[in-house]
Enzyme design. Structure first.
Site, PDB file in Angstrom:
ATOM      1  N   ILE A  62       0.888  -1.160   0.000  1.00 60.48           N
ATOM      2  CA  ILE A  62       0.000   0.000   0.000  1.00 60.48           C
ATOM      3  C   ILE A  62       0.928   1.212   0.000  1.00 60.48           C
ATOM      4  O   ILE A  62       1.881   1.279   0.783  1.00 60.48           O
ATOM      5  CB  ILE A  62      -0.963   0.010   1.221  1.00 60.48           C
ATOM      6  N   SER A  63       0.696   2.145  -0.930  1.00 60.67           N
ATOM      7  CA  SER A  63       1.611   3.278  -1.087  1.00 60.67           C
ATOM      8  C   SER A  63       1.622   4.161   0.155  1.00 60.67           C
ATOM      9  O   SER A  63       0.653   4.217   0.916  1.00 60.67           O
ATOM     10  CB  SER A  63       1.212   4.118  -2.302  1.00 60.67           C
ATOM     11  N   GLN A  64       2.742   4.866   0.323  1.00 58.74           N
ATOM     12  CA  GLN A  64       2.902   5.841   1.404  1.00 58.74           C
ATOM     13  C   GLN A  64       1.827   6.934   1.278  1.00 58.74           C
ATOM     14  O   GLN A  64       1.540   7.392   0.169  1.00 58.74           O
ATOM     15  CB  GLN A  64       4.295   6.449   1.238  1.00 58.74           C
TER      16      GLN A  64
END
Ligand code: SAH
Length: 223
Positions: A62-64
């Site tokens: 899951i992206s930052q």
């Protein structure tokens, strides 16, 4: 539950830090609306509002939050826009697009991730069209799109996706090998595109092209 208060507090801290880093109010509101804790594995729940990417299984992340915020800002989504996302992953970026009032199509090559994303998205009241398959060639069935966002690292600007934009449409995509600059393409006419690339660097999982990169990206037994 006791952790609920802690999460709320860290969410406020995250929003304040995103604001200091130049994220606009409209995007902050969308981030405030979406419960990121629902999109991370239960064991990492307490880290949901750290400004960091987290593993979601299948070698994906899951992206930052800052990256999601920055890409969302570059995408400049308006209510009613038709938006294509390539790389559903956890579905968190999908939820942010839904919170901004977009009609969303999102493609993911890993079926289990797409199914998990669907469960979470539906449970918080969003119903984007989720497609399991290879998004390398976009989704011509529903083109043209007002906005296209790619959430995996492309080796070069994916013009096959840019061609699925309506005139006036915007594509946001991280481009590069080891790390990536963020690219924003705007289709100004049938044959002309304006391009912006960020000075900042990001690190994404690779945008896989079915039949080309799959062998290389499949973990080998014994590793
Ligand atoms: N926005 C997501 C990012 C997940 S990582 C999130 O924040 O959770 C990127 C995702 O792109 C991975 O789930 C990966 O499986 C997917 N992906 C990579 N190449 C793809 C392709 N060609 N078609 C569809 N999905 C792809």
């Amino acid at each position: 539950m006791s952790h609920r208060f802690i999460l709320e507090e860290s969410k406020q801290e995250l929003l304040a830090s995103l604001e200091r880093r130049g994220i606009e109010q409209r995007v902050l509101n969308a981030i405030a609306q979406v419960p990121r804790e629902r999109f991370v594995p239960p064991a990492l729940l307490y880290r949901a509002y750290e400004d960091t990417s987290l593993p979601i299984g299948h070698g994906q992340t899951i992206s930052q939050p800052y990256t999601v915020a920055y890409m969302t800002q570059l995408l400049n989504v308006e209510p009613g826009h038709r938006v294509l996302e390539v790389g559903t992953g956890s579905g968190y970026q999908t939820a942010i697009l839904c919170a901004l009032g977009a009609t969303v199509w999102s493609i993911e090559r890993i079926g289990e991730l797409s199914q998990q994303a669907r469960r979470v998205l539906n449970s918080i009241g969003y119903s984007p069209t989720l497609i399991v398959g290879d998004g390398w060639e976009g989704y011509p069935q529903a083109a043209p799109f007002d906005r296209i966002i790619v959430t995996a690292a492309a080796p070069e600007i994916p013009m096959q996706l840019a061609r699925q934009l309506a005139v006036g449409g915007i594509l946001v995509v991280p481009v590069g090998q080891n790390d990536q600059h963020m690219y924003q393409l705007r289709r100004v006419s049938e044959n002309e595109f304006d391009v912006f690339s960020s000075a900042q660097r990001f690190r994404f999982v690779p945008f896989i092209r079915a039949g080309h990169d799959e062998a290389a990206s499949t973990p080998r037994a014994g590793n």
